[in-house]
Motif scaffolding. Structure first.
Motif, mmCIF file in Angstrom:
data_model
loop_
_atom_site.group_PDB
_atom_site.id
_atom_site.type_symbol
_atom_site.label_atom_id
_atom_site.label_comp_id
_atom_site.label_asym_id
_atom_site.label_seq_id
_atom_site.Cartn_x
_atom_site.Cartn_y
_atom_site.Cartn_z
ATOM 1 N N VAL A 1 0.759 -1.081 0.017
ATOM 2 C CA VAL A 1 0.087 0.026 0.035
ATOM 3 C C VAL A 1 0.983 1.144 0.065
ATOM 4 N N ILE A 2 0.656 2.029 -1.102
ATOM 5 C CA ILE A 2 1.669 3.231 -1.177
ATOM 6 C C ILE A 2 0.642 4.564 -1.121
ATOM 7 N N ALA A 3 0.942 5.471 -0.712
ATOM 8 C CA ALA A 3 0.190 6.817 -0.487
ATOM 9 C C ALA A 3 0.363 7.552 -2.012
ATOM 10 N N ASP A 4 -0.764 8.173 -2.348
ATOM 11 C CA ASP A 4 -0.617 8.952 -3.558
ATOM 12 C C ASP A 4 0.394 9.885 -3.655
ATOM 13 N N ASP A 5 0.710 10.670 -2.495
ATOM 14 C CA ASP A 5 1.740 11.569 -2.408
ATOM 15 C C ASP A 5 3.064 10.966 -3.030
ATOM 16 N N ILE A 6 3.356 9.952 -3.183
ATOM 17 C CA ILE A 6 4.802 9.453 -3.524
ATOM 18 C C ILE A 6 4.372 8.523 -4.914
ATOM 19 N N ALA A 7 3.301 8.568 -5.455
ATOM 20 C CA ALA A 7 2.999 7.870 -6.544
ATOM 21 C C ALA A 7 4.114 8.110 -7.696
ATOM 22 N N GLU A 8 4.661 9.218 -7.747
ATOM 23 C CA GLU A 8 5.569 9.590 -8.894
ATOM 24 C C GLU A 8 7.011 8.740 -8.824
ATOM 25 N N GLU A 9 7.339 8.713 -7.522
ATOM 26 C CA GLU A 9 8.522 8.215 -6.972
ATOM 27 C C GLU A 9 8.368 6.644 -7.297
ATOM 28 N N ALA A 10 7.258 6.187 -7.065
ATOM 29 C CA ALA A 10 6.887 4.767 -7.196
ATOM 30 C C ALA A 10 6.943 4.449 -8.564
ATOM 31 N N ALA A 11 6.248 5.137 -9.462
ATOM 32 C CA ALA A 11 6.128 5.012 -10.865
ATOM 33 C C ALA A 11 7.962 5.015 -11.404
ATOM 34 N N ARG A 12 8.657 5.908 -11.039
ATOM 35 C CA ARG A 12 10.151 6.055 -11.470
ATOM 36 C C ARG A 12 10.809 4.648 -11.134
ATOM 37 N N ARG A 13 10.203 3.793 -10.136
ATOM 38 C CA ARG A 13 11.011 2.540 -10.034
ATOM 39 C C ARG A 13 10.241 1.314 -10.717
ATOM 40 N N GLY A 14 9.381 1.646 -11.732
ATOM 41 C CA GLY A 14 8.754 0.760 -12.515
ATOM 42 C C GLY A 14 7.527 0.132 -11.884
ATOM 43 N N LEU A 15 6.974 0.732 -10.791
ATOM 44 C CA LEU A 15 5.973 0.189 -10.163
ATOM 45 C C LEU A 15 4.716 0.688 -10.762
ATOM 46 N N VAL A 16 3.398 0.004 -10.767
ATOM 47 C CA VAL A 16 2.010 0.550 -11.162
ATOM 48 C C VAL A 16 1.215 0.228 -10.268
ATOM 49 N N PRO A 17 0.144 1.220 -10.216
ATOM 50 C CA PRO A 17 -0.873 0.868 -9.221
ATOM 51 C C PRO A 17 -1.986 -0.333 -9.748
ATOM 52 N N LEU A 18 -2.308 -1.039 -8.845
ATOM 53 C CA LEU A 18 -3.316 -2.078 -9.273
ATOM 54 C C LEU A 18 -4.728 -1.322 -9.082
ATOM 55 N N ASP A 19 -5.768 -1.914 -9.584
ATOM 56 C CA ASP A 19 -6.921 -1.287 -9.690
ATOM 57 C C ASP A 19 -7.683 -1.806 -8.546
ATOM 58 N N PHE A 20 -7.191 -1.282 -7.441
ATOM 59 C CA PHE A 20 -7.877 -1.576 -5.989
ATOM 60 C C PHE A 20 -7.395 -0.337 -5.070
ATOM 61 N N THR A 21 -8.366 -0.131 -4.537
ATOM 62 C CA THR A 21 -8.195 1.012 -3.261
ATOM 63 C C THR A 21 -9.289 0.752 -2.406
ATOM 64 N N SER A 22 -9.359 1.609 -1.205
ATOM 65 C CA SER A 22 -10.267 1.563 -0.509
ATOM 66 C C SER A 22 -10.440 3.038 0.422
ATOM 67 N N GLU A 23 -11.396 3.651 0.540
ATOM 68 C CA GLU A 23 -11.762 4.831 1.529
ATOM 69 C C GLU A 23 -11.138 4.684 2.808
ATOM 70 N N ASP A 24 -11.157 3.302 3.321
ATOM 71 C CA ASP A 24 -10.460 3.056 4.591
ATOM 72 C C ASP A 24 -9.130 3.573 4.625
ATOM 73 N N TRP A 25 -8.457 3.550 3.423
ATOM 74 C CA TRP A 25 -7.076 3.610 3.518
ATOM 75 C C TRP A 25 -6.323 5.102 3.702
ATOM 76 N N VAL A 26 -7.404 6.125 3.598
ATOM 77 C CA VAL A 26 -6.911 7.344 3.485
ATOM 78 C C VAL A 26 -6.265 7.898 4.511
ATOM 79 N N LEU A 27 -5.073 8.706 4.336
ATOM 80 C CA LEU A 27 -4.293 9.067 5.572
ATOM 81 C C LEU A 27 -4.623 10.467 5.987
ATOM 82 N N HIS A 28 -4.866 10.835 7.166
ATOM 83 C CA HIS A 28 -5.363 12.074 7.626
ATOM 84 C C HIS A 28 -4.120 12.494 8.153
ATOM 85 N N ALA A 29 -3.242 13.187 7.934
ATOM 86 C CA ALA A 29 -2.017 13.595 8.874
ATOM 87 C C ALA A 29 -2.611 15.059 9.505
ATOM 88 N N GLY A 30 -1.763 15.049 10.733
ATOM 89 C CA GLY A 30 -1.850 16.119 11.677
ATOM 90 C C GLY A 30 -0.647 16.217 12.411
#
Length: 297
Positions: free
Chosen positions: A245-274
């Motif tokens: 599970v990888i945060a959208d904030d670092i999607a660009e870094e993940a893609a640079r390493r040849g990774l791809v998002p799978l077609d699955f996510t969940s609203e429960d996975w959202v990060l709420h930073a404080g």
């Protein structure tokens, strides 16, 4: 109470936190008899018994609970008073210890810290990374001054404040050659046979995944690899068939390493930073400025 920050009370705090004389002596760097002597001196001073010896360890009495609350308050206040004194007397200025989640340290805090140091050149910054499960205890033990992490559902302890900052989604990623890469509308059943990689001690995420799989009568995912490094996770995934599970904030870094998002996510996975911090922080100009930069970011 005038001796509240003396060595005896530091020994008391070690015993209280560890609940065990042997462990407390290792933390405090003194012998067990020295700890026992300090506890007895305090008991004689306050007129109350502080611990009950049991086979399980040293159990704090109500008097010890109250005393520790007072100790923490005085200890924290003395630290910030010392920061102001050091700032006044020293060229090096105070130090601010920031604990941040892996994603925030990588993507958001780098810009904040850069701007902060430019505006506050006399302040030294120490940045450590972790997850909510590790950062909050560090904050309560005064090992860090501010925790920037996922605070969804977290109630601040007495004397602490929170400021919600940002939110970001998370998705499941894998190597581009993974059997599930490119397939649409994946389900938990599709993912049940995958081998996962995740952060060490990230019990919140694992509990969430276990619940989601259990709700559809599937076994919990197999997490064969745990790491305390975001970059290590990405590199391992780039060279294997692990999913993570990888945060959208670092999607660009993940893609640079040849990774791809799978077609699955969940609203429960959202990060709420404080940001969580002792309330006394807001009285210090250097901390206030940091909080303002975090809020703007």
């Amino acid at each position: 109470m005038r001796f509240l920050l003396s060595r005896q009370y530091q020994h008391f705090a070690a015993v209280y936190r560890q609940g065990n004389l042997r462990k407390a002596s290792q933390v405090a760097g003194v012998t067990q008899p020295a700890l026992t002597k300090s506890i007895r001196q305090i008991e004689a001073s306050v007129g109350a018994k502080l611990f009950e010896r049991t086979p399980q360890g040293m159990v704090a009495t109500p008097a010890a609970e109250k005393l520790y609350t007072l100790y923490e308050s005085f200890d924290q206040q003395s630290r910030y008073a010392q920061l102001e004194l050091v700032e006044f007397l020293s060229d090096t200025g105070p130090q601010i210890r920031i604990g941040a989640g892996f994603v925030w340290a990588w993507h958001r805090l780098s810009d904040v810290i850069g701007d902060y140091v430019k505006a506050q050149p006399s302040v030294r910054v120490k940045l450590t990374t972790g997850i909510t499960d590790t950062l909050i205890p560090q904050l309560e033990n005064h090992e860090i001054d501010i925790a920037v992490c996922d605070l969804q559902g977290i109630i601040p302890p007495p004397g602490y404040a929170c400021r919600m900052l940002w939110s970001t989604g998370r998705r499941l990623w894998a190597n581009a050659n993974h059997p599930l890469a490119g397939k649409m509308n994946l389900t938990l059943e599709d993912l049940s046979a995958c081998v996962w990689i995740g952060y060490t001690t990230d019990t919140r995420m694992m509990a969430m995944l276990e619940r989601q799989f259990r709700d559809v009568d599937l076994k919990k995912p197999i997490q064969l690899v745990e790491t305390s490094s975001l970059m290590a996770q990405l590199n391992v995934m780039a060279n294997s068939e692990f999913v993570g599970v990888i945060a959208d904030d670092i999607a660009e870094e993940a893609a640079r390493r040849g990774l791809v998002p799978l077609d699955f996510t969940s609203e429960d996975w959202v990060l709420h930073a404080g940001a969580m911090y002792p309330q006394e922080v807001e009285s210090h100009p250097a901390f206030r400025h940091l909080l303002e930069l975090l809020q703007k970011r």
